[in-house]
Design a protein around this motif. Structure first.
Motif, PDB file in Angstrom:
ATOM      1  N   ARG A 300     -43.683 -53.994 -28.530  1.00 51.05           N
ATOM      2  CA  ARG A 300     -45.145 -54.122 -28.962  1.00 51.05           C
ATOM      3  C   ARG A 300     -45.824 -53.649 -27.758  1.00 51.05           C
ATOM      4  NH1 ARG A 300     -43.209 -58.306 -32.758  1.00 51.05           N
ATOM      5  NH2 ARG A 300     -43.935 -57.323 -34.866  1.00 51.05           N
ATOM      6  N   GLU A 304     -45.312 -49.405 -29.875  1.00 53.52           N
ATOM      7  CA  GLU A 304     -44.166 -48.917 -30.842  1.00 53.52           C
ATOM      8  C   GLU A 304     -43.586 -50.067 -31.824  1.00 53.52           C
ATOM      9  OE1 GLU A 304     -41.058 -47.920 -28.075  1.00 53.52           O
ATOM     10  OE2 GLU A 304     -42.110 -46.242 -27.323  1.00 53.52           O
ATOM     11  N   ARG A 305     -43.062 -49.407 -32.873  1.00 54.67           N
ATOM     12  CA  ARG A 305     -42.683 -50.467 -34.156  1.00 54.67           C
ATOM     13  C   ARG A 305     -41.475 -51.024 -33.420  1.00 54.67           C
ATOM     14  NH1 ARG A 305     -41.714 -48.610 -40.256  1.00 54.67           N
ATOM     15  NH2 ARG A 305     -41.098 -50.489 -40.963  1.00 54.67           N
TER      16      ARG A 305
END
Length: 405
Positions: A300, A304-305
């Protein structure tokens, strides 16, 4: 200059230490670990503390990265809206992201007399009180251990080997997690040690008095020291802070270990229930969940995921006194199989697990993010699909009973 990110980790057990250490792989992240004790507790050695063969603690400098700030205090409330935690000392600590790793302790005793007359063994202070009670009791004193999971079995064996007269009250099956072959090996060893094992549905404890244990079938067992090892519970910090929990009090999260209420709160260890499909209590899951919780936070921060959780199991190891043990192998999805190793080799494997667990913490402190080689359970996605009714024929697994390894 890049802005610094403050991450607070609540809880300095296996999951919390692993998470804090993993977070240090980014130089622009400041990590604060808040824990009520100034030493790391090896919970998988608490039965040894009771028996007098180990102190079950490790100094934090041996397992915690240099860049982690340790605050010895207790968090009394999480203010998610204000992004800070309130401390028992009266202060508070702010955060940008929070990792909730408060671990577990003894289950709330609802059996009459347990709170007044029994000795739990789930945390360090409990084990120390039990050791003092045993030291004050005469050698021939009758000792009852209630609960036939790993904590109960190991404590009963440790005390019997030390010469105590021990009755293990199962309240059901001896070692529910074990495969029948492994269970028979454990039963034989307990018999060799002189432990009286009472199992079956009629052995549920209905009351504990100062000098006895009463069972559902009407029997009353003399017991000058009663050890309560019947299950685990979790602290109510999340519930008191207004966060969503399951019936046991574990923080409810999605598959990335992120709270269903707040994406800045991530959880790991015994106190988390991702997708309402929790893992078995114990260090085996905790040392995997800790780094994954940290990776969710780091993802986070990087924009990014986060990746979904992946945890795998190898089995369960039990010490049955100092020279004998059992390593019960399992499938990666935590289902015990026929294969087990007993005797002296079982004891060596148990000790190897205890030592290697601490070494994992220390290795992560020195080289955060390098170790990623845990086995993984490839069937969790099937469970999730089955839970949502997508594949009704998927083979489901019920999480095993609480355990230490």
């Amino acid at each position: 200059m890049a802005e610094n990110t403050d991450v607070v980790v609540i809880g300095g057990g296996y999951a919390g230490v692993m998470a804090a250490n993993r977070l240090t792989r980014r130089g622009d992240v400041s990590v604060t670990l808040i824990n009520p004790r100034q030493t790391f507790v090896e919970r998988i050695r608490l039965h040894q503390l009771v028996g007098g063969s180990d102190d079950a603690v490790v100094d934090y400098p041996k397992v915690l990265a240099d860049g982690v700030r340790l605050v010895v205090d207790t968090v009394t409330r999480i203010d998610a809206a204000g992004r800070h935690v309130e401390l028992a000392s009266g202060g508070s600590v702010g955060y940008d992201h929070l990792i909730y790793a408060v671990g577990s302790g003894s289950a709330d005793p609802r059996v009459p007399g347990v709170a007044e007359h029994a000795y739990p063994i789930a945390v360090l202070e409990d084990a120390e009180r039990l050791r003092q009670a045993l030291a004050a009791a005469p050698a021939p004193a009758a000792v009852s251990v209630v609960g036939a999971g790993p904590a109960g079995i190991e404590t009963a064996a440790e005390l019997a080997e030390a010469g105590r007269t021990v009755t293990l009250v199962c309240g059901g099956v001896l070692g529910p997690y074990l495969h029948p072959r492994g269970r028979r090996t454990v039963a034989r060893r307990l018999a060799e040690l002189g432990v009286s094992v009472l199992d079956g549905p009629d052995t549920t404890v209905t009351a504990v008095t100062r000098d006895a244990v009463r069972l559902a079938d009407g029997r009353e067992l003399p017991s000058e020291v009663t050890v309560w090892a019947a299950g685990f519970g979790v602290p109510d910090l999340a519930a008191r802070s207004g966060l969503s929990t399951d019936a046991l009090g574990r923080l409810r999260t999605d598959e990335t270990l992120t709270s269903v209420d707040d994406e800045r709160i991530v959880a790991a260890g015994d106190s988390v229930t991702p997708s309402d499909l929790p893992f078995r209590f114990g260090c085996q899951a905790a040392v995997q969940l800790g780094p994954q919780a940290a990776e969710t936070v780091l993802s986070r921060i990087a924009g990014e995921r986060p990746a979904p959780v992946e945890v795998g199991f190898a089995g369960l190891c039990l010490s049955l006194g100092r020279g004998v043990g059992v390593f019960q192998f399992s499938r990666r999805n935590d289902v015990a199989i026929r294969l087990h190793v007993g005797g002296r080799l079982g004891a060596k494997l148990k000790e190897l697990v205890c030592r290697s667990t601490v070494r994992q913490l220390a290795y992560e402190a020195r080289r955060p993010g390098v170790r990623t080689g845990w086995v993984k359970d490839g069937k969790r996605q099937d469970l999730l699909r089955a839970k949502h009714g997508e594949t009704p024929d998927a083979a489901a697994r019920t999480p095993g009973p609480p355990g230490e390894a």
